[in-house]
Design an enzyme around this catalytic site. Structure first.
Site, mmCIF file in Angstrom:
data_model
loop_
_atom_site.group_PDB
_atom_site.id
_atom_site.type_symbol
_atom_site.label_atom_id
_atom_site.label_comp_id
_atom_site.label_asym_id
_atom_site.label_seq_id
_atom_site.Cartn_x
_atom_site.Cartn_y
_atom_site.Cartn_z
ATOM 1 C CB ILE A 44 -0.987 0.017 1.188
ATOM 2 C CG1 ILE A 44 -1.933 1.212 1.083
ATOM 3 C CG2 ILE A 44 -0.265 -0.023 2.534
ATOM 4 C CD1 ILE A 44 -3.158 1.124 1.975
ATOM 5 C CB SER A 66 0.803 11.167 10.137
ATOM 6 O OG SER A 66 1.712 10.198 10.622
ATOM 7 C CG PHE A 107 9.772 6.119 3.854
ATOM 8 C CD1 PHE A 107 11.107 6.046 3.505
ATOM 9 C CD2 PHE A 107 9.309 7.298 4.436
ATOM 10 C CE1 PHE A 107 11.972 7.106 3.735
ATOM 11 C CE2 PHE A 107 10.154 8.367 4.669
ATOM 12 C CZ PHE A 107 11.495 8.270 4.318
ATOM 13 C CD GLU A 111 -1.169 0.418 9.177
ATOM 14 O OE1 GLU A 111 -0.026 0.856 8.970
ATOM 15 O OE2 GLU A 111 -2.181 0.859 8.594
ATOM 16 N NE ARG A 112 -2.765 4.126 13.718
ATOM 17 C CZ ARG A 112 -3.457 5.233 13.421
ATOM 18 N NH1 ARG A 112 -4.658 5.430 13.946
ATOM 19 N NH2 ARG A 112 -2.956 6.124 12.597
ATOM 20 N NE ARG A 126 30.193 -10.627 30.402
ATOM 21 C CZ ARG A 126 31.344 -10.765 29.781
ATOM 22 N NH1 ARG A 126 31.737 -11.954 29.345
ATOM 23 N NH2 ARG A 126 32.121 -9.717 29.570
ATOM 24 C CD GLN A 129 24.085 0.547 29.188
ATOM 25 O OE1 GLN A 129 23.945 0.972 28.047
ATOM 26 N NE2 GLN A 129 25.114 0.853 29.955
ATOM 27 C CG HIS A 183 23.087 -8.631 26.034
ATOM 28 N ND1 HIS A 183 21.785 -8.490 26.458
ATOM 29 C CD2 HIS A 183 23.205 -9.911 25.597
ATOM 30 C CE1 HIS A 183 21.141 -9.629 26.269
ATOM 31 N NE2 HIS A 183 21.971 -10.512 25.760
ATOM 32 N N GLY A 227 2.755 3.126 10.820
ATOM 33 C CA GLY A 227 1.414 2.855 11.326
ATOM 34 C C GLY A 227 0.843 4.009 12.136
#
Length: 380
Positions: free
Chosen positions: A124, A133, A157, A243-244, A269, A337, A339, A364
């Site tokens: 679309i 928008s 886009f 969609e949202r 870790r 962060q 990691h 969206g």
């Protein structure tokens, strides 16, 4: 908390989706990211597996169900797999309703079988270089030439822009009508004057083709008008809630998955001779994210349930979209962060999720637009 949203048939469908991902997507995904596009074979495989056109009537080859919970399963599993490039949600949940709800019987016979078997990929085209928008800013226009529309303009886009065989174009058909003077015109692959620009280089979702589209004196047959002339604004607003919601479902799934892998990482870790998980700050970070995800999940599941019975309104869809996507962004940042330096390495899932998910608060309808919709509903 145990989820109450899904029935056994949805669990069986989830197993099917996971098997499809393992067989048809994950072995090829790294190459797709390098190529900047997925293979058409993957779309045909998805159609063969019954993952396309879930809500399309069976007579056209679809699944024949309006139960959005199946779409939610697809969104969750593709998100957890880190494979947004095969944009089944765009095809099924965003474009599908336009074709099933607005197309004439003749258009349905022409387009829906291919839509369901994966031979007809859709897009679309709404956004333009100078209009996102704000629909009133759309400049792409179509003149009524009797037996056809003469379409001129450009879009940018556009997801699936390179692969798409069928593009629903939002164009101005009544110049003085503003947002109320827009129509939906369907442009098919190979139409003279319809050209694709470059496959845009994004920071994330590398396997998902996103393109510029150009229309120069394109003759669009009158029978390719989708819905009512000058009715695009109403048509678009009608379908935006789904969609949202679809974006929100993927967002909470992403946040939960990031939390899972980060929880395991901090358990393993070590720093200063002890696991990171023994540090109070780390435990607080995990606790905060877990709580935010649990609360958001409860709200999202309720929204999916309401939508499946036709009771989700635009305001609550906007709430779901902005809250879940902002949570995804926040969780991705905090998990990266935690990691440390490894989080910045591309081969780590958290790094890929960080860049792939950044678009979620933008497409969206941006977070700011979502808040405006909610605010207007409360304050007028």
């Amino acid at each position: 908390m145990k989820r109450q949203l899904f029935a056994p048939e949805h669990d069986a469908f989830r197993a099917t989706v996971r098997a499809f991902l393992a067989r048809e997507v994950l072995p090829y995904y790294e190459q797709w990211e390098k190529d900047g596009i997925v293979s058409r074979e993957a779309w045909r495989a998805a159609g063969k597996q019954g993952l396309l056109g879930l809500a399309v009537p069976e007579e056209y080859g679809g699944g024949g169900t309006a139960d959005f919970r199946y779409s939610a399963v697809l969104a969750e599993e593709f998100t957890r797999a880190g494979a947004p490039g095969l944009a089944l949600g765009l095809h099924n949940d965003i474009i599908g309703p336009y074709l099933t709800g607005l197309a004439t019987d003749e258009q349905k016979r022409r387009w829906l079988p291919g839509f369901c078997d994966g031979s007809l990929i859709t897009a679309i085209a709404m956004t333009e270089p100078g209009a996102g928008s704000d629909l009133q800013g759309i400049r792409t226009h179509a003149e009524d030439r009797g037996d056809h529309w003469l379409l001129n303009g450009s879009k940018t886009f556009i997801s699936n822009g390179i692969l798409a065989d069928l593009v629903i174009v939002v164009a101005k058909t009544t110049p003085e009508g503003g947002a109320r003077g827009l129509s939906l015109l369907v442009v098919e692959r190979g139409t003279e004057g319809f050209e694709r620009g470059r496959n845009l280089d994004k920071i994330g979702q590398k396997a998902q083709d996103t393109a510029e589209l150009f229309f120069h004196d394109v003759h669009v047959p009158k029978e390719n008008l989708l819905g009512e002339r000058d009715g695009a604004f109403v048509h678009l607003m009608t379908n935006l809630a789904q969609e949202r919601l679809s974006i929100a479902v993927a967002a909470i799934a992403a946040a939960e998955h990031l939390l899972e892998i980060t929880t395991e990482y901090v358990k393993e870790r070590e720093a200063f001779g002890r696991p990171l998980a023994t540090k109070q700050h780390i435990r607080f970070e995990i606790a905060e994210m877990a709580t935010e995800c649990a609360v958001t999940r409860t709200f999202l599941d309720r929204c999916v349930e309401d939508h499946s019975i036709g009771q989700l309104d635009a305001v609550h869809a906007s709430m779901a979209k902005w809250w879940a996507t902002e949570l995804q962004k926040r969780v991705a940042d905090r998990c990266l962060q935690l990691h440390g330096g490894y989080g910045y390495m591309s081969e780590y899932p958290v790094a890929k999720a960080f860049t792939d998910g950044r678009i979620q608060t933008i497409y969206g309808g941006t977070t700011e637009i979502m808040k405006e919709i909610i605010g207007r509903s409360l304050l007028g």
